[in-house]
Design an enzyme around this catalytic site. Structure first.
Site, PDB file in Angstrom:
ATOM      1  N   ASN A   9    -100.720   6.204 -90.292  1.00 19.19           N
ATOM      2  CA  ASN A   9    -101.986   6.279 -91.013  1.00 19.19           C
ATOM      3  C   ASN A   9    -102.657   7.600 -90.638  1.00 19.19           C
ATOM      4  OD1 ASN A   9    -104.530   6.009 -92.070  1.00 19.19           O
ATOM      5  ND2 ASN A   9    -105.132   4.247 -90.829  1.00 19.19           N
ATOM      6  N   LYS A  11    -105.265   8.904 -91.764  1.00 22.55           N
ATOM      7  CA  LYS A  11    -106.738   8.852 -91.866  1.00 22.55           C
ATOM      8  C   LYS A  11    -107.250  10.112 -92.586  1.00 22.55           C
ATOM      9  CE  LYS A  11    -106.773   5.766 -87.959  1.00 22.55           C
ATOM     10  NZ  LYS A  11    -107.468   5.213 -86.805  1.00 22.55           N
ATOM     11  N   HIS A  95    -108.562  -2.150 -93.186  1.00 17.51           N
ATOM     12  CA  HIS A  95    -108.495  -1.388 -91.938  1.00 17.51           C
ATOM     13  C   HIS A  95    -109.846  -1.521 -91.237  1.00 17.51           C
ATOM     14  CE1 HIS A  95    -108.316   1.870 -89.066  1.00 17.51           C
ATOM     15  NE2 HIS A  95    -107.003   1.791 -89.179  1.00 17.51           N
ATOM     16  N   GLU A 167    -104.661  -4.866 -85.276  1.00 15.22           N
ATOM     17  CA  GLU A 167    -105.220  -3.662 -84.672  1.00 15.22           C
ATOM     18  C   GLU A 167    -106.520  -4.017 -83.950  1.00 15.22           C
ATOM     19  OE1 GLU A 167    -103.654   0.125 -86.760  1.00 15.22           O
ATOM     20  OE2 GLU A 167    -105.440  -0.517 -87.814  1.00 15.22           O
ATOM     21  N   GLY A 173    -107.881   4.559 -81.408  1.00 14.39           N
ATOM     22  CA  GLY A 173    -108.373   5.904 -81.110  1.00 14.39           C
ATOM     23  C   GLY A 173    -109.040   6.027 -79.750  1.00 14.39           C
ATOM     24  N   SER A 212    -103.684   3.009 -80.454  1.00 14.01           N
ATOM     25  CA  SER A 212    -103.240   3.908 -79.379  1.00 14.01           C
ATOM     26  C   SER A 212    -101.753   3.776 -79.047  1.00 14.01           C
ATOM     27  CB  SER A 212    -104.105   3.721 -78.127  1.00 14.01           C
ATOM     28  OG  SER A 212    -105.451   4.056 -78.420  1.00 14.01           O
TER      29      SER A 212
HETATM   30  P1  13P Z   1    -104.720   5.180 -83.217  1.00 18.50           P
HETATM   31  O1  13P Z   1    -103.213   5.102 -83.136  1.00 18.50           O
HETATM   32  O2  13P Z   1    -105.235   6.585 -83.328  1.00 18.50           O
HETATM   33  O3  13P Z   1    -105.364   4.380 -82.123  1.00 18.50           O
HETATM   34  O4  13P Z   1    -105.145   4.483 -84.602  1.00 18.50           O
HETATM   35  C1  13P Z   1    -104.636   3.248 -84.914  1.00 18.50           C
HETATM   36  C2  13P Z   1    -104.972   2.951 -86.325  1.00 18.50           C
HETATM   37  O5  13P Z   1    -106.117   2.724 -86.661  1.00 18.50           O
HETATM   38  C3  13P Z   1    -103.882   2.953 -87.313  1.00 18.50           C
HETATM   39  O6  13P Z   1    -104.299   2.427 -88.523  1.00 18.50           O
END
Ligand code: 13P
Length: 252
Positions: A9, A11, A95, A167, A173, A212
């Site tokens: 993802n 983002k 999400h 998640e 993050g 993460s």
């Molecule tokens: P990170 O891997 O940056 O923690 O993000 C996870 C996420 O939200 C994937 O959709």
């Protein structure tokens, strides 16, 4: 058999050139040799271009969100039909950043899930709790509510052609990954919850972990019996790191 998936993802990151370069680097890393399915979720505006680059390759294309409505006066929104039109096969729904920052509630997320399926897109339903939910012993309650909203609207059979991603919000993050045991416990719970409606679908549904995930912790997460791959944020923006995660999933 549940074929694992590793999904990136992206983002809201990168320029047009950065995104194209990332896909070229991923294609150069032989994702075809991985046992896991590989998917990328670029920003909306780059989908068409990335779609051209991944056509007839082992990398699948998805969008990060979708409108619950099919068409009409919904300024700023993108429909499932449009995503299909530019080559998407998958789409994320619910999400945590959509739920938390843009106030998408369980019912809206369920309608998005239905909208995706109505155009034969595979929805990846994201579920997960806040830190305060976990600390108050409410993880299962939150995840059940998020899951049940989709099952109630679409029926449990809809999960057969969908995917779930657990998640935990406190792990996104933050560099704070759920331990393999914490992830496994919630994944097993999700499967059990679906199993309460249909045992066969519970066994077949793929449940990805996100939060993460890095090359250094991917293998132990993917080794858990109910973890069928990962939804990767930050680490998916680096081709070498993402390919290492993909390889770690292949070896489960
Ligand atoms: P990170 O891997 O940056 O923690 O993000 C996870 C996420 O939200 C994937 O959709």
């Amino acid at each position: 058999m549940r074929r694992p998936i590793v999904a990136g993802n992206w983002k809201m990151h990168g320029t047009r050139a950065d995104n194209a370069r990332l896909i070229e680097e991923l294609l150069g890393g032989h994702p075809d040799r991985a046992a896991a399915e590989c998917l990328v979720f670029p920003p909306f505006v780059y989908l068409q271009e990335i779609g051209r680059l991944v056509r007839d390759t082992p990398i699948g294309l998805g969008a990060q969100s979708v409108c619950a409505e099919a068409q009409g006066a919904f300024t700023g929104e993108v429909s499932a039909g449009m995503l299909k039109d530019v080559g998407c096969s998958h789409v994320l729904v619910g999400h945590s950043e959509r739920r938390w920052i843009y106030h998408e509630d369980d019912q809206l997320v369920a309608r998005k899930f239905a909208a995706a399926q109505s155009k034969s897109l595979v929805p990846i339903l994201c579920v997960g709790e806040h830190l305060w939910d976990r600390e108050n012993g409410r993880t299962e309650e939150v995840v059940s509510r998020q899951l049940d909203a989709v099952i109630d609207l679409c029926g449990v059979a809809a999960l057969e052609s969908g995917i779930i991603a657990y998640e935990p919000m406190w792990a996104i993050g933050t560099g704070r990954t759920a331990t393999p045991e914490q992830a496994q416990a919630v994944h097993a719970f999700i499967r059990e919850r679906i199993g309460g409606r249909d045992a066969k679908i519970a066994k077949a549904t793929r449940v990805l972990y996100g939060g993460s995930v890095k090359a250094s912790n991917a293998a132990e997460l993917f080794a858990q019996p109910d973890v069928d791959g990962g939804l990767i944020g930050g680490a998916s923006l680096n081709a070498e790191e993402f390919l290492a995660i993909l390889a770690a999933c292949g070896s489960r």
